[in-house]
Design a protein around this motif. Structure first.
Motif, PDB file in Angstrom:
ATOM      1  N   SER A  40       0.830  -1.203   0.000  1.00  0.00           N
ATOM      2  CA  SER A  40       0.000   0.000   0.000  1.00  0.00           C
ATOM      3  C   SER A  40       0.865   1.254   0.000  1.00  0.00           C
ATOM      4  CB  SER A  40      -0.917  -0.007   1.224  1.00  0.00           C
ATOM      5  OG  SER A  40      -1.724   1.141   1.255  1.00  0.00           O
ATOM      6  N   ALA A  41       1.856   1.266   0.857  1.00  0.00           N
ATOM      7  CA  ALA A  41       2.753   2.422   0.919  1.00  0.00           C
ATOM      8  C   ALA A  41       3.472   2.631  -0.406  1.00  0.00           C
ATOM      9  CB  ALA A  41       3.764   2.239   2.048  1.00  0.00           C
ATOM     10  N   THR A  42       3.840   1.548  -1.068  1.00  0.00           N
ATOM     11  CA  THR A  42       4.535   1.653  -2.352  1.00  0.00           C
ATOM     12  C   THR A  42       3.663   2.336  -3.399  1.00  0.00           C
ATOM     13  OG1 THR A  42       5.810  -0.330  -1.858  1.00  0.00           O
ATOM     14  CG2 THR A  42       5.679   0.331  -4.171  1.00  0.00           C
ATOM     15  N   TRP A  43       2.405   1.917  -3.509  1.00  0.00           N
ATOM     16  CA  TRP A  43       1.514   2.523  -4.507  1.00  0.00           C
ATOM     17  C   TRP A  43       1.206   3.980  -4.179  1.00  0.00           C
ATOM     18  CZ3 TRP A  43       1.556   0.501  -8.920  1.00  0.00           C
ATOM     19  CH2 TRP A  43       1.551  -0.873  -9.117  1.00  0.00           C
ATOM     20  N   ILE A  44       0.988   4.277  -2.917  1.00  0.00           N
ATOM     21  CA  ILE A  44       0.690   5.658  -2.523  1.00  0.00           C
ATOM     22  C   ILE A  44       1.907   6.545  -2.775  1.00  0.00           C
ATOM     23  CG2 ILE A  44       0.109   7.160  -0.577  1.00  0.00           C
ATOM     24  CD1 ILE A  44      -2.224   5.431  -1.667  1.00  0.00           C
ATOM     25  N   LEU A  45       3.087   6.043  -2.459  1.00  0.00           N
ATOM     26  CA  LEU A  45       4.302   6.823  -2.723  1.00  0.00           C
ATOM     27  C   LEU A  45       4.529   7.016  -4.222  1.00  0.00           C
ATOM     28  CD1 LEU A  45       6.738   5.441  -0.019  1.00  0.00           C
ATOM     29  CD2 LEU A  45       5.745   7.731  -0.143  1.00  0.00           C
ATOM     30  N   ALA A  46       4.179   6.019  -5.020  1.00  0.00           N
ATOM     31  CA  ALA A  46       4.305   6.166  -6.470  1.00  0.00           C
ATOM     32  C   ALA A  46       3.383   7.277  -6.974  1.00  0.00           C
ATOM     33  CB  ALA A  46       3.989   4.850  -7.172  1.00  0.00           C
ATOM     34  N   SER A  47       2.163   7.298  -6.479  1.00  0.00           N
ATOM     35  CA  SER A  47       1.218   8.345  -6.878  1.00  0.00           C
ATOM     36  C   SER A  47       1.702   9.714  -6.414  1.00  0.00           C
ATOM     37  CB  SER A  47      -0.165   8.046  -6.292  1.00  0.00           C
ATOM     38  OG  SER A  47      -1.075   9.063  -6.619  1.00  0.00           O
ATOM     39  N   ASN A  48       2.128   9.795  -5.172  1.00  0.00           N
ATOM     40  CA  ASN A  48       2.607  11.068  -4.645  1.00  0.00           C
ATOM     41  C   ASN A  48       3.862  11.523  -5.370  1.00  0.00           C
ATOM     42  OD1 ASN A  48       4.027  13.003  -2.856  1.00  0.00           O
ATOM     43  ND2 ASN A  48       2.243  12.630  -1.567  1.00  0.00           N
ATOM     44  N   SER A  49       4.732  10.594  -5.686  1.00  0.00           N
ATOM     45  CA  SER A  49       5.952  10.936  -6.411  1.00  0.00           C
ATOM     46  C   SER A  49       5.622  11.540  -7.771  1.00  0.00           C
ATOM     47  CB  SER A  49       6.814   9.688  -6.586  1.00  0.00           C
ATOM     48  OG  SER A  49       7.921   9.962  -7.401  1.00  0.00           O
ATOM     49  N   TRP A  50       4.651  10.943  -8.457  1.00  0.00           N
ATOM     50  CA  TRP A  50       4.283  11.481  -9.760  1.00  0.00           C
ATOM     51  C   TRP A  50       3.682  12.882  -9.610  1.00  0.00           C
ATOM     52  CZ3 TRP A  50       0.071  13.428 -12.233  1.00  0.00           C
ATOM     53  CH2 TRP A  50       0.249  13.675 -13.592  1.00  0.00           C
ATOM     54  N   MET A  51       2.887  13.088  -8.566  1.00  0.00           N
ATOM     55  CA  MET A  51       2.291  14.416  -8.371  1.00  0.00           C
ATOM     56  C   MET A  51       3.361  15.468  -8.086  1.00  0.00           C
ATOM     57  SD  MET A  51      -1.323  13.864  -6.402  1.00  0.00           S
ATOM     58  CE  MET A  51      -0.867  12.632  -5.216  1.00  0.00           C
ATOM     59  N   GLN A  52       4.441  15.070  -7.428  1.00  0.00           N
ATOM     60  CA  GLN A  52       5.501  16.024  -7.101  1.00  0.00           C
ATOM     61  C   GLN A  52       6.460  16.251  -8.270  1.00  0.00           C
ATOM     62  OE1 GLN A  52       5.243  17.681  -4.217  1.00  0.00           O
ATOM     63  NE2 GLN A  52       3.422  16.439  -3.881  1.00  0.00           N
ATOM     64  N   THR A  53       6.751  15.205  -9.025  1.00  0.00           N
ATOM     65  CA  THR A  53       7.668  15.309 -10.169  1.00  0.00           C
ATOM     66  C   THR A  53       7.080  14.539 -11.344  1.00  0.00           C
ATOM     67  OG1 THR A  53       8.904  13.388  -9.397  1.00  0.00           O
ATOM     68  CG2 THR A  53       9.743  15.548  -8.748  1.00  0.00           C
ATOM     69  N   PRO A  54       6.087  15.114 -12.003  1.00  0.00           N
ATOM     70  CA  PRO A  54       5.409  14.385 -13.088  1.00  0.00           C
ATOM     71  C   PRO A  54       6.339  14.135 -14.275  1.00  0.00           C
ATOM     72  CG  PRO A  54       4.593  16.639 -12.929  1.00  0.00           C
ATOM     73  CD  PRO A  54       5.539  16.440 -11.795  1.00  0.00           C
ATOM     74  N   GLN A  55       6.625  12.878 -14.512  1.00  0.00           N
ATOM     75  CA  GLN A  55       7.488  12.462 -15.615  1.00  0.00           C
ATOM     76  C   GLN A  55       6.786  11.361 -16.399  1.00  0.00           C
ATOM     77  OE1 GLN A  55      10.620  13.895 -16.123  1.00  0.00           O
ATOM     78  NE2 GLN A  55      10.012  15.254 -14.460  1.00  0.00           N
ATOM     79  N   GLY A  56       7.187  11.200 -17.648  1.00  0.00           N
ATOM     80  CA  GLY A  56       6.704  10.086 -18.447  1.00  0.00           C
ATOM     81  C   GLY A  56       5.252  10.200 -18.851  1.00  0.00           C
ATOM     82  N   HIS A  57       4.798  11.395 -19.116  1.00  0.00           N
ATOM     83  CA  HIS A  57       3.417  11.578 -19.542  1.00  0.00           C
ATOM     84  C   HIS A  57       3.368  12.581 -20.685  1.00  0.00           C
ATOM     85  CE1 HIS A  57       4.017  15.081 -16.997  1.00  0.00           C
ATOM     86  NE2 HIS A  57       2.984  15.638 -17.609  1.00  0.00           N
ATOM     87  N   GLU A  58       2.240  12.622 -21.314  1.00  0.00           N
ATOM     88  CA  GLU A  58       2.026  13.547 -22.421  1.00  0.00           C
ATOM     89  C   GLU A  58       0.664  14.193 -22.229  1.00  0.00           C
ATOM     90  OE1 GLU A  58       1.241  12.802 -27.059  1.00  0.00           O
ATOM     91  OE2 GLU A  58       3.097  11.932 -26.281  1.00  0.00           O
ATOM     92  N   ILE A  59       0.579  15.489 -22.434  1.00  0.00           N
ATOM     93  CA  ILE A  59      -0.690  16.194 -22.300  1.00  0.00           C
ATOM     94  C   ILE A  59      -1.295  16.352 -23.695  1.00  0.00           C
ATOM     95  CG2 ILE A  59      -1.817  18.322 -21.575  1.00  0.00           C
ATOM     96  CD1 ILE A  59       0.465  18.672 -19.545  1.00  0.00           C
ATOM     97  N   VAL A  60      -2.471  15.746 -23.873  1.00  0.00           N
ATOM     98  CA  VAL A  60      -3.178  15.812 -25.149  1.00  0.00           C
ATOM     99  C   VAL A  60      -4.560  16.396 -24.880  1.00  0.00           C
ATOM    100  CG1 VAL A  60      -4.089  14.479 -27.086  1.00  0.00           C
ATOM    101  CG2 VAL A  60      -1.932  13.801 -26.010  1.00  0.00           C
ATOM    102  N   ASP A  61      -4.862  17.499 -25.519  1.00  0.00           N
ATOM    103  CA  ASP A  61      -6.148  18.184 -25.342  1.00  0.00           C
ATOM    104  C   ASP A  61      -6.432  18.499 -23.874  1.00  0.00           C
ATOM    105  OD1 ASP A  61      -6.650  18.120 -28.099  1.00  0.00           O
ATOM    106  OD2 ASP A  61      -7.584  16.127 -27.947  1.00  0.00           O
ATOM    107  N   GLY A  62      -5.413  18.891 -23.141  1.00  0.00           N
ATOM    108  CA  GLY A  62      -5.580  19.300 -21.754  1.00  0.00           C
ATOM    109  C   GLY A  62      -5.728  18.168 -20.760  1.00  0.00           C
ATOM    110  N   VAL A  63      -5.499  16.940 -21.195  1.00  0.00           N
ATOM    111  CA  VAL A  63      -5.617  15.784 -20.304  1.00  0.00           C
ATOM    112  C   VAL A  63      -4.316  14.994 -20.363  1.00  0.00           C
ATOM    113  CG1 VAL A  63      -6.893  13.663 -19.820  1.00  0.00           C
ATOM    114  CG2 VAL A  63      -8.106  15.662 -20.667  1.00  0.00           C
ATOM    115  N   VAL A  64      -3.886  14.510 -19.209  1.00  0.00           N
ATOM    116  CA  VAL A  64      -2.653  13.716 -19.144  1.00  0.00           C
ATOM    117  C   VAL A  64      -2.903  12.357 -19.741  1.00  0.00           C
ATOM    118  CG1 VAL A  64      -0.973  12.655 -17.606  1.00  0.00           C
ATOM    119  CG2 VAL A  64      -1.843  14.922 -17.112  1.00  0.00           C
TER     120      VAL A  64
END
Length: 166
Positions: free
Chosen positions: A142-166
């Protein structure tokens, strides 16, 4: 009155909620591992002190686990109500991560928590110990998944914004 707009009030509310919530997962992660060690020592060495400690710390663990679940639900609702635009924008990243947390970790914890709390006299010692280990592992997953989500929110990497949506 104090120059607080809706955004600032939402931030204050979420800060209070997350500050309250984080106490309980931190306690349950540590206590779950401690309980697994205590039960393992009791099974291996048959010293009553380990069982007594296990039974004592099981009660605060159960309370902390319950409080963590309840305050976590409040947090999830705040994502939808206070931060609905963020959820719409980044939900394709954070949604699956939080879903994985529920499907892999929370269900594991919840599935074995009842055996851990109430099964000492109802199931064999091996199954009870397995249940304690499963709950402990579930808290770490549980901690691993929550930290993964929080990590992405703090340093969003590996995504593309298309029409205003990630």
């Amino acid at each position: 009155m104090f120059g607080l707009d809706a955004l600032m009030l939402a931030r204050i509310q979420f800060a209070f909620t997350i500050s309250f919530h984080i106490i309980f997962p931190a306690i349950t992660i540590g206590l779950a591992a401690y309980l697994a060690v205590l039960e393992g020592l009791w099974l291996a060495r048959k010293r009553q002190v380990y069982l007594d400690l296990y039974r004592f710390w099981l009660k605060p663990f159960a309370v902390a686990f319950g409080m963590g679940v309840v305050s976590g639900i409040v947090m999830a609702y705040q994502f939808g109500t206070n931060w609905s635009e963020f959820s719409r924008f980044a939900g394709s990243i954070t949604g699956p991560l939080l879903t994985y947390e529920v499907l892999t970790a929370f269900f594991l914890e919840a599935g074995f928590l009842g055996v851990m709390l109430f099964g000492m006299k109802r199931v064999g010692p091996g199954l009870h110990f397995f249940s304690t280990i499963a709950v402990s592992v579930g808290t770490l997953i549980s901690a691993t998944w929550i930290l993964a989500s929080n990590s992405w929110m703090q340093t969003p990497q590996g995504h593309e914004i298309v029409d205003g949506v990630v």
